[in-house]
Design an enzyme around this catalytic site. Structure first.
Site, PDB file in Angstrom:
ATOM      1  N   GLU A 130      -0.518  -1.992   5.216  1.00  0.00           N
ATOM      2  CA  GLU A 130       0.404  -1.932   6.355  1.00  0.00           C
ATOM      3  C   GLU A 130       0.332  -0.582   7.051  1.00  0.00           C
ATOM      4  O   GLU A 130       0.512  -0.491   8.259  1.00  0.00           O
ATOM      5  CB  GLU A 130       1.839  -2.200   5.888  1.00  0.00           C
ATOM      6  CG  GLU A 130       2.859  -2.354   7.026  1.00  0.00           C
ATOM      7  CD  GLU A 130       3.350  -1.048   7.611  1.00  0.00           C
ATOM      8  OE1 GLU A 130       3.607  -1.001   8.839  1.00  0.00           O
ATOM      9  OE2 GLU A 130       3.462  -0.047   6.863  1.00  0.00           O
ATOM     10  N   GLU A 131       0.051   0.467   6.275  1.00  0.00           N
ATOM     11  CA  GLU A 131       0.087   1.833   6.801  1.00  0.00           C
ATOM     12  C   GLU A 131      -1.162   2.150   7.619  1.00  0.00           C
ATOM     13  O   GLU A 131      -2.028   2.924   7.214  1.00  0.00           O
ATOM     14  CB  GLU A 131       0.246   2.839   5.652  1.00  0.00           C
ATOM     15  CG  GLU A 131       1.539   2.716   4.865  1.00  0.00           C
ATOM     16  CD  GLU A 131       2.747   3.233   5.631  1.00  0.00           C
ATOM     17  OE1 GLU A 131       2.572   3.728   6.777  1.00  0.00           O
ATOM     18  OE2 GLU A 131       3.865   3.151   5.091  1.00  0.00           O
ATOM     19  N   ASP A 178       0.807  -1.222   0.000  1.00  0.00           N
ATOM     20  CA  ASP A 178       0.000   0.000   0.000  1.00  0.00           C
ATOM     21  C   ASP A 178       0.840   1.272   0.000  1.00  0.00           C
ATOM     22  O   ASP A 178       2.015   1.274   0.361  1.00  0.00           O
ATOM     23  CB  ASP A 178      -0.954   0.009   1.194  1.00  0.00           C
ATOM     24  CG  ASP A 178      -0.237  -0.141   2.532  1.00  0.00           C
ATOM     25  OD1 ASP A 178       0.753  -0.903   2.603  1.00  0.00           O
ATOM     26  OD2 ASP A 178      -0.660   0.498   3.516  1.00  0.00           O
ATOM     27  N   HIS A 211       8.359   8.559   4.291  1.00  0.00           N
ATOM     28  CA  HIS A 211       7.177   9.398   4.465  1.00  0.00           C
ATOM     29  C   HIS A 211       7.440  10.863   4.105  1.00  0.00           C
ATOM     30  O   HIS A 211       6.650  11.739   4.450  1.00  0.00           O
ATOM     31  CB  HIS A 211       6.608   9.285   5.882  1.00  0.00           C
ATOM     32  CG  HIS A 211       6.025   7.946   6.190  1.00  0.00           C
ATOM     33  ND1 HIS A 211       4.912   7.773   6.981  1.00  0.00           N
ATOM     34  CD2 HIS A 211       6.384   6.691   5.813  1.00  0.00           C
ATOM     35  CE1 HIS A 211       4.620   6.476   7.077  1.00  0.00           C
ATOM     36  NE2 HIS A 211       5.516   5.804   6.371  1.00  0.00           N
TER      37      HIS A 211
END
Length: 423
Positions: free
Chosen positions: A147-148, A90, A374
């Site tokens: 996962e996020e 993702d 990020h």
């Protein structure tokens, strides 16, 4: 084939390096088409297409909603032995500020953590393993959604992941810009912290800012609670233990109403710990302290404490094996076996609670001007794609060793057709 700025060696790496350009093309295609957790429909379709071209034995879709699992059987059945490899798929809800040709084509979405690279590396391992099958047992390749923050690992497990594919061990790796390209880092214990969410609701009585004596001031109480919370780690957590409490957002009142005192306020933040006992201590003290401070100031406070991801804890035996695999590829000087843990979190932790295994960091260097994970300027370093794929494949070969001497690759798929699929 692009020139690499790190050294790696061995039969596995040499073979995977031959299709480095195709892995790069796949990775960049995924980067240009980011998708949020449980929405990875394009990504899953591309992965399935690539796995079919590789000649894997089975592909199972829709596990954990958008997850996939591929099976590759070795030259022997290994007595039913299975080893899992996991990659997350993702992207993040953020705007990309790069300007290269493969930048995100979707407004407000970006592969800002390298999951596009993780997915491409596991596909690369599938291509090698399906062609050679130099192992005894079954490789279980897990392409995980969400996962996020979505807990996709847990959702796949709730969907019967390990009942349907009962692996004896499971491994994952994550790129790490802080390590130079070609380095591998891990340890035999804590790799990532537990991530908990805290929500503090403070209730009082609003009123006119000119007459505060007629109110129960939630702004004042919020300020005291924010300050008091900083004492928990400093005065309740043992100095040799680790904990982080961060209050990251506050909502109260209206910025346009400068003389109106609100009747409620909300604080939101996160707690990060490695040890379950420390986690319990922090939760208890948060609730006690917030209630006591609020009572002293004539308001009330309630704390919602949500345990989101557990700590990511490697198992010692599997960590040693993973370190040995990495050392066989890049040499002992490029493997850090006592890597400092991160206070970040990772939902691979759910899999490690259910099965022994290890989580590795793959150095990729500070690409794109040193952009960290990020960051809106982040991009995965395509140079490390063959190394990551070789790490995955090496974990299978050394976990499920084939006792006979190495033999040439099995008859493979048409190379032109493979190149077309991957690019």
């Amino acid at each position: 084939m692009p020139a690499l700025r790190y050294r790696a060696s061995g039969r596995v790496f040499a073979q995977i390096a031959q299709f480095h350009p195709e892995l790069t093309a796949l990775r960049r295609d995924l980067h240009a088409h980011p998708e949020l957790g449980f929405e990875e429909h394009y990504t899953a379709a591309r992965v399935k297409e690539a796995l079919q071209a590789c000649g894997v034995d089975e592909i199972h879709t829709g596990i954990g909603r958008t997850g996939l699992v591929a099976l590759i059987r070795g030259r022997g059945d290994g007595g039913g032995a299975m080893v899992g490899l996991r990659a997350d798929m993702d992207a993040l809800p953020m705007t990309e500020h790069n300007d290269f040709a493969w930048k995100s084509g979707k407004s407000g979405l970006m592969h800002g953590c390298g999951h596009d690279g993780h997915t491409a590396m596991l596909v690369g391992a599938a291509r090698y393993l399906a062609a050679t099958r130099y192992f005894d047992g079954t490789a279980v390749l897990i392409f995980q959604p969400a996962e996020e923050g979505g807990g996709g690992a847990r959702v796949m497990m709730e969907d019967g992941l390990f009942e349907r594919f009962p692996v004896q061990a499971v491994y994952a790796l994550h790129n790490w810009p802080a390590l130079r390209a070609g380095m591998v880092g891990l340890n035999g214990g804590a790799m990532m912290a537990a991530a908990d969410r805290i929500t503090i609701d403070i209730s009082g009585r609003g009123g006119h800012g000119a007459h505060p004596y007629q109110t129960q001031d939630v702004i004042l109480a919020s300020a005291h609670i924010i300050t008091a919370i900083q004492s928990i780690v400093a005065r309740n957590v043992r100095a040799l233990d680790s904990a982080v409490i961060s209050l990251c957002a506050m909502q109260a009142g209206d910025l346009g109403a400068f003389s109106v005192q609100p009747g409620c306020a909300t604080l939101v933040g996160t707690v990060r710990t490695f040890d379950a006992g420390v986690q319990e201590l922090v939760e208890t003290r948060l609730k006690e302290l917030c209630s006591a401070v609020a009572l002293g100031l004539g308001v009330s406070a309630s704390v919602r404490y949500e345990r989101v991801y557990p700590a990511t804890l490697n198992h010692a035996e599997q960590a040693r094996l993973a370190g040995d695999v990495a050392q066989s590829l890049v040499g002992a000087d490029n493997v850090e076996r006592q890597l400092e843990p991160s206070m970040g979190a990772e939902d691979f932790s759910f899999m490690l609670q259910a099965r022994p295994g290890a989580y590795l960091r793959l150095g990729q260097g500070g690409v794109q001007g040193g952009a960290a994970l990020h960051s809106s300027r982040y991009d995965f370093n395509d140079e490390v794609l063959p190394l990551g794929a070789a790490l995955h494949a090496g974990l299978i070969e050394q976990s499920l060793p084939w006792q006979a001497q190495p033999t040439p690759a099995l008859p493979g798929r048409d190379q032109k057709a493979l190149a077309a699929i991957f690019s």
